[in-house]
Design a protein around this motif. Structure first.
Motif, PDB file in Angstrom:
ATOM      1  N   GLY A  58      -5.015  32.778   6.269  1.00  0.00           N
ATOM      2  CA  GLY A  58      -5.252  32.569   4.834  1.00  0.00           C
ATOM      3  C   GLY A  58      -5.145  33.829   4.005  1.00  0.00           C
ATOM      4  O   GLY A  58      -5.141  33.757   2.767  1.00  0.00           O
TER       5      GLY A  58
ATOM      6  N   GLN B   6      -2.801  37.241   3.589  1.00  0.00           N
ATOM      7  CA  GLN B   6      -1.567  37.906   3.997  1.00  0.00           C
ATOM      8  C   GLN B   6      -1.294  39.102   3.085  1.00  0.00           C
ATOM      9  O   GLN B   6      -1.739  39.142   1.941  1.00  0.00           O
ATOM     10  CB  GLN B   6      -0.389  36.930   3.946  1.00  0.00           C
TER      11      GLN B   6
ATOM     12  N   PRO C 100      -0.851  31.025   2.753  1.00  0.00           N
ATOM     13  CA  PRO C 100      -2.118  31.728   2.531  1.00  0.00           C
ATOM     14  C   PRO C 100      -2.778  31.335   1.211  1.00  0.00           C
ATOM     15  O   PRO C 100      -2.118  30.870   0.270  1.00  0.00           O
ATOM     16  CB  PRO C 100      -1.686  33.194   2.496  1.00  0.00           C
TER      17      PRO C 100
END
Length: 552
Positions: free
Chosen positions: A372, A374, A452
């Protein structure tokens, strides 16, 4: 003129270039890179060579200095340094001129300085080679030059190594080397591109003072329009190897004749919230950081000292919101980002993602990957593996976790490339076949592979031209609008931050000194350091020029 240098017509320019043409020889053919460049630089004048990457600015400068690539083919109708015809000189003749009558300051000071020699030895070498002085005399000259460029306690720092100086100080050291023999011409190739606004302002003041003090002509190569607005007497605009416009800086900036010049000026980031599409008012908290601290031990074994890189920082990030994190180099911005992503451990405090504590405590051991959150890295050239095709680079997050079939991953790559504004068939190319802006788009596509909630963008546009910066910022805003992602945007470019952020967190020496809505931070700053940062933003108009170089 706001106290800036006014240049009257000089009988003989320091540098005179007419009809400069440069090509590169490959497999029996010569590919043109620069076609018919004309420019003059007068004593005490600063001429800005402005244009995007690939426009031919640096190639032109290196040809003037005689340090072009061996494959380069250089011709000119006229190429003179004062009374010397540079076309008539061989390599030995050019070597005798370099450093004595003309010098060059390169962009990356850390790469340009020898890491195993003291700065005193490196500055002194210039003097010893050309003036045949003793080591003692060269050392004394090095101390004098360090003092001239504003290095405090020069006598005690002359024996230090490059890594013991900040980026701004290293750039000052390069300038000290370049002016050691008081050249008539100084060529500065992007000398402020990678620097914070406060350090950038210091370098601009230094160049301004030195050209007045030494009556030295300066050819400044840059893509930073704010820098040109502040210091240039005249401007030469290049595109695709040609000069598209040239003239007095006031005329070029107030009444540009060419469409490309107008487009270039319009691409400069203005410190106004113009590109923010999403209101960022969601109430759902996706990330909470509480009291995080990170220390490093540095220095020789017997004289180790502790550096508080991040010292008790708190932040909250909501869904669909962009939080800008600003501060000068060494303020702890990137260390904070790396702790959030899990690339650095946390000494104290906690990182909470969607209610779950994901704090990495143990040094030397990474926490499990968090899909989730990045990261988009600063350098689009270094962050992509040159041996891998784009399809493998973008798909790597799924391939590493063995998620999905190869065909499905390829379809996802095509989808993401289209999402970031590239054609899907580009997935079969290698990174070197793309421009810097395209590479950054590929990096963003890779960061989106695992859907994400949060993108941590660490200086994602600092290495890019203003036109490409604008495209990448617009892309991030569009992605936030379409996907609802939250963005932590780390930057030293305050104009870009104001374009993009809903809220801003200001860091100084590892601490958060101020945080608030973007309008409050920019229009009503409370902390003295925040006001110093804002005062260091290059001017938007020629009417404001001189504010930075005449300060202090």
């Amino acid at each position: 003129m706001n106290g800036l240098v006014h240049i009257d017509d000089a009988p003989q320019p320091v540098l005179r270039v007419r009809g400069l043409r440069i090509g590169f020889r490959s497999e029996g053919t010569v590919t043109p890179a620069v076609d018919g460049v004309d420019l003059d630089v007068k004593p005490g004048e600063l001429v800005a060579l402005l244009g995007e990457s690939g426009s031919g600015k640096t190639v032109t400068a290196r040809a003037i200095m005689g340090i072009q690539d061996s494959a380069a083919v250089v011709t000119a109708d006229e190429l003179r340094l004062g009374d010397v015809d540079l076309r008539a000189l061989d390599e030995e003749g050019m070597r005798r001129l370099r450093g004595v009558r003309m010098s060059m300051v390169l962009q990356d000071a850390l790469s340009a300085l020898n890491p195993v020699l003291t700065i005193g030895d490196q500055i002194g070498e210039v003097v010893r080679v050309h003036r045949k002085t003793t080591r003692r005399q060269a050392r004394a000259k090095a101390i004098e030059l360090l003092d001239l460029v504003g290095i405090s306690s020069p006598a005690s720092r002359v024996d230090d190594y490059p890594h013991q100086f900040s980026g701004g100080m290293r750039q000052r050291i390069l300038i000290a080397m370049a002016i050691a023999l008081e050249p008539e011409l100084l060529i500065a190739d992007e000398p402020t591109t990678a620097l914070d606004v406060t350090v950038q302002a210091q370098i601009l003041r230094l160049l301004h003072r030195l050209r007045r003090q030494l009556n030295m002509g300066v050819l400044l190569i840059t893509h930073d329009i704010g820098v040109v607005t502040e210091v240039a007497d005249r401007v030469v605009v290049m595109r695709h190897g040609e000069v598209v416009e040239a003239g007095d800086a006031d005329d070029v900036f107030t009444s540009p004749r060419e469409l490309y010049t107008r487009q270039l000026l319009d691409s400069a980031p203005h410190p106004a919230p113009a590109r923010v599409l999403n209101s960022g008012t969601g109430s759902e908290t996706v990330l909470e950081v509480e009291g995080v601290r990170r220390t490093f031990r540095t220095g020789p074994v017997l004289a180790r000292r502790t550096v508080n890189a991040v010292d008790g920082v708190d932040l909250v990030l909501r869904r669909g919101e962009t939080l800008g994190i600003v501060g000068e180099s060494g303020s702890g911005k990137s260390t904070l980002a790396r702790m959030i992503v899990g690339l650095e451990s946390v000494d104290e405090g906690s990182v909470t993602y969607r209610g779950a504590d994901i704090t990495r405590r143990s040094r030397g051991r990474r926490r499990p990957s968090q899909p989730g959150i990045q990261m988009v890295f600063q350098d689009p050239y270094a962050s992509l593996d040159p041996r891998m095709r784009v399809k493998d680079i973008v798909a790597e997050p799924l391939a590493a976790s063995r998620t999905g079939k190869a065909g499905d991953r390829r379809d996802r790559v095509a989808e993401l490339l289209e999402l970031v504004g590239m054609k899907s068939d580009m997935m079969y190319r290698f990174p070197h076949q793309f421009s810097g802006g395209q590479r950054q788009r590929i990096g963003i596509a890779r960061s989106l592979m695992r859907d994400p909630d949060i993108l941590v963008c660490d200086e994602p546009v600092s290495a890019l031209d203003v036109t490409i910066q604008a495209q990448v910022v617009d892309l991030l805003v569009e992605l936030q609008e379409r996907l609802g992602v939250s963005i932590l945007f780390i930057s030293h470019d305050l104009s870009v931050v104001r374009n993009l952020a809903h809220r801003v967190l200001v860091m100084y020496r590892g601490e958060c000194v101020e945080t608030g809505d973007v309008d409050q931070i920019f229009d009503r700053p409370q902390h003295e350091y925040t006001r110093t940062l804002l005062d260091s933003i290059p001017p938007l108009t020629r009417a404001d020029r001189g504010r930075l170089v005449l300060a202090g």
